[in-house]
Design an enzyme around this catalytic site. Sequence first.
Site, PDB file in Angstrom:
ATOM      1  N   TYR A 164      73.215 -39.331  17.852  1.00 45.07           N
ATOM      2  CA  TYR A 164      72.884 -38.379  18.914  1.00 45.07           C
ATOM      3  C   TYR A 164      72.354 -37.056  18.353  1.00 45.07           C
ATOM      4  O   TYR A 164      71.377 -36.524  18.854  1.00 45.07           O
ATOM      5  CB  TYR A 164      74.103 -38.127  19.816  1.00 45.07           C
ATOM      6  CG  TYR A 164      74.409 -39.332  20.685  1.00 45.07           C
ATOM      7  CD1 TYR A 164      73.733 -39.540  21.877  1.00 45.07           C
ATOM      8  CD2 TYR A 164      75.337 -40.292  20.285  1.00 45.07           C
ATOM      9  CE1 TYR A 164      73.972 -40.656  22.678  1.00 45.07           C
ATOM     10  CE2 TYR A 164      75.589 -41.419  21.067  1.00 45.07           C
ATOM     11  CZ  TYR A 164      74.902 -41.591  22.263  1.00 45.07           C
ATOM     12  OH  TYR A 164      75.131 -42.707  23.033  1.00 45.07           O
ATOM     13  N   GLU A 212      73.417 -47.141  19.834  1.00 44.14           N
ATOM     14  CA  GLU A 212      73.339 -46.138  20.902  1.00 44.14           C
ATOM     15  C   GLU A 212      72.433 -45.014  20.448  1.00 44.14           C
ATOM     16  O   GLU A 212      72.507 -44.565  19.299  1.00 44.14           O
ATOM     17  CB  GLU A 212      74.710 -45.501  21.214  1.00 44.14           C
ATOM     18  CG  GLU A 212      75.664 -46.384  21.948  1.00 44.14           C
ATOM     19  CD  GLU A 212      76.982 -45.678  22.264  1.00 44.14           C
ATOM     20  OE1 GLU A 212      76.997 -44.431  22.408  1.00 44.14           O
ATOM     21  OE2 GLU A 212      77.999 -46.382  22.363  1.00 44.14           O
ATOM     22  N   GLU A 234      82.734 -46.544  17.524  1.00 50.49           N
ATOM     23  CA  GLU A 234      83.029 -45.159  17.159  1.00 50.49           C
ATOM     24  C   GLU A 234      84.508 -44.894  16.879  1.00 50.49           C
ATOM     25  O   GLU A 234      85.148 -44.092  17.564  1.00 50.49           O
ATOM     26  CB  GLU A 234      82.538 -44.204  18.255  1.00 50.49           C
ATOM     27  CG  GLU A 234      81.060 -44.336  18.567  1.00 50.49           C
ATOM     28  CD  GLU A 234      80.555 -43.312  19.589  1.00 50.49           C
ATOM     29  OE1 GLU A 234      81.387 -42.567  20.135  1.00 50.49           O
ATOM     30  OE2 GLU A 234      79.341 -43.263  19.820  1.00 50.49           O
ATOM     31  N   HIS A 252      85.926 -50.632  23.081  1.00 52.39           N
ATOM     32  CA  HIS A 252      85.225 -49.397  23.425  1.00 52.39           C
ATOM     33  C   HIS A 252      86.220 -48.537  24.224  1.00 52.39           C
ATOM     34  O   HIS A 252      85.993 -48.207  25.377  1.00 52.39           O
ATOM     35  CB  HIS A 252      83.942 -49.691  24.201  1.00 52.39           C
ATOM     36  CG  HIS A 252      82.934 -48.574  24.193  1.00 52.39           C
ATOM     37  ND1 HIS A 252      81.622 -48.746  23.824  1.00 52.39           N
ATOM     38  CD2 HIS A 252      83.051 -47.259  24.500  1.00 52.39           C
ATOM     39  CE1 HIS A 252      80.968 -47.600  23.923  1.00 52.39           C
ATOM     40  NE2 HIS A 252      81.818 -46.672  24.348  1.00 52.39           N
TER      41      HIS A 252
END
Length: 454
Positions: A294, A358, A166, A121
């Site tokens: 998101y 997420e 990501e 991450h």
Amino acid sequence: MQPGQFPDDFVWGAATAAYQIEGAVDEDGRAPSIWDTFSHTPGKTWNGDTGDVACDHYHRWPEDVQIMRDLGLEAYRFSIAWPRVIPGGWGQPNPRGLDFYDSLVDALLAANITPFVTLYHWDLPQALQDRGGWANRDTVEAFLEYAEAVVQRLGDRVTHWITHNEPQVVAFVGHALGLHAPGLTDQRTALQVAHHLLLSHGRAVPLLRSARAGMQVGITLNLSPVVPASQQPEDQRAAALYDALINRWFLDPVFGRGYPQELLAQLGDLAPQMADNDLDMIAASLDFLGVNYYFPSYVRAVPPQQAPLGVATLTPEELAARGFELTAMGWPIVPDGLRDLLVHVHREYAPRAIYITENGAAFDDQVVDGAVQDQRRIAYLREHLLAASAAIQEGVPLRGYFVWSLMDNFEWAYGYSKRFGIVYVDYATQQRIPKASAEWYRRVIAENRVPLED
Ligand code: IFM
């Protein structure tokens, strides 16, 4: 199932990442990562904020596990700091760095919380960046050594593994836009980095899986449905190209389709260098896909000298003018985008299982009389969970949901100015204050459904 209900075995979790919460950057043998270097470079983060102390989770983790227990969390997604485990990038693992995660995993299991471990991450050891970082193919080998060290130590107890978080953000925001570490602005490098990240993922999958029977291995991609800003053919073309870049550049090779041909053709000699069987290795079969959602991206065509590939995203001001509600990040709130995305990924790529690894929102939370009434976050989570439940009704094999984030933390270039947590962190005192959304999420978990009333 009623709308807003979830299957009995649905997994409710929360997520964090090492550099965003741990602090203790020079303890127990940890060496600097690219984010230490970047955040200590003047002008790179809001207010010059760094992860030096962050939420001090490295010292306060027992209290944080107790908070998770109080919430009734069933799973916790966290990342391992590579620079704690192999501080110099190569060589013998640092046992003291691994001890920390060892204790954390034991405490989670004792609390009946399933650990979901993310290996990368974003905190690459600086020593590896000094040799070219992810642009250097050798970093793939270094990642495999690191993965091996972690799975050797934790693999007897950890079953759920996420190779990368990501890769699109790592590659493009870190190496083309220069807004994240290591702060480079070179498109060719960014595409090469994306390729090496994917390759390291594909090669790590069999390594992790072979450590023990029953391992569940996946990758987390940030995905964003792309919507043309108008029905004009040039905006539609721009949207298709942008989708190929931010979504399909990662999804397609992971699911065995190679890189999108039309984008490869546009990129010309910017396309990454690869060896013959790289694409086969990248296509290693997955136990699950992690999806971070998101917001959708609204895009229009612009002259190519104005933006790479001649594609621009609408600004927050333009989105507000179109009536979108925005979070403190300036991101539009579009819950149904999550349902669309999940259904699309299921129909197009058919992953065996999907976890939302997420989802969440930053708002300008205030402590009033010792409490944080974050009603907008509750509304955000409610609407997104309804969308997730609708996707399950449409046949999507969605197995779990991780709210971003368990607690407020270091939001990369935005420093501590953006709060995503369901637990408020007072950085001056390190006091944790569960927000109203934490209590609401506790009810979601307890009832396994979106509560009918808030
Ligand atoms: O804080 C980040 C996280 O590290 C990766 N996904 C998006 C979050 C919010 O920006």
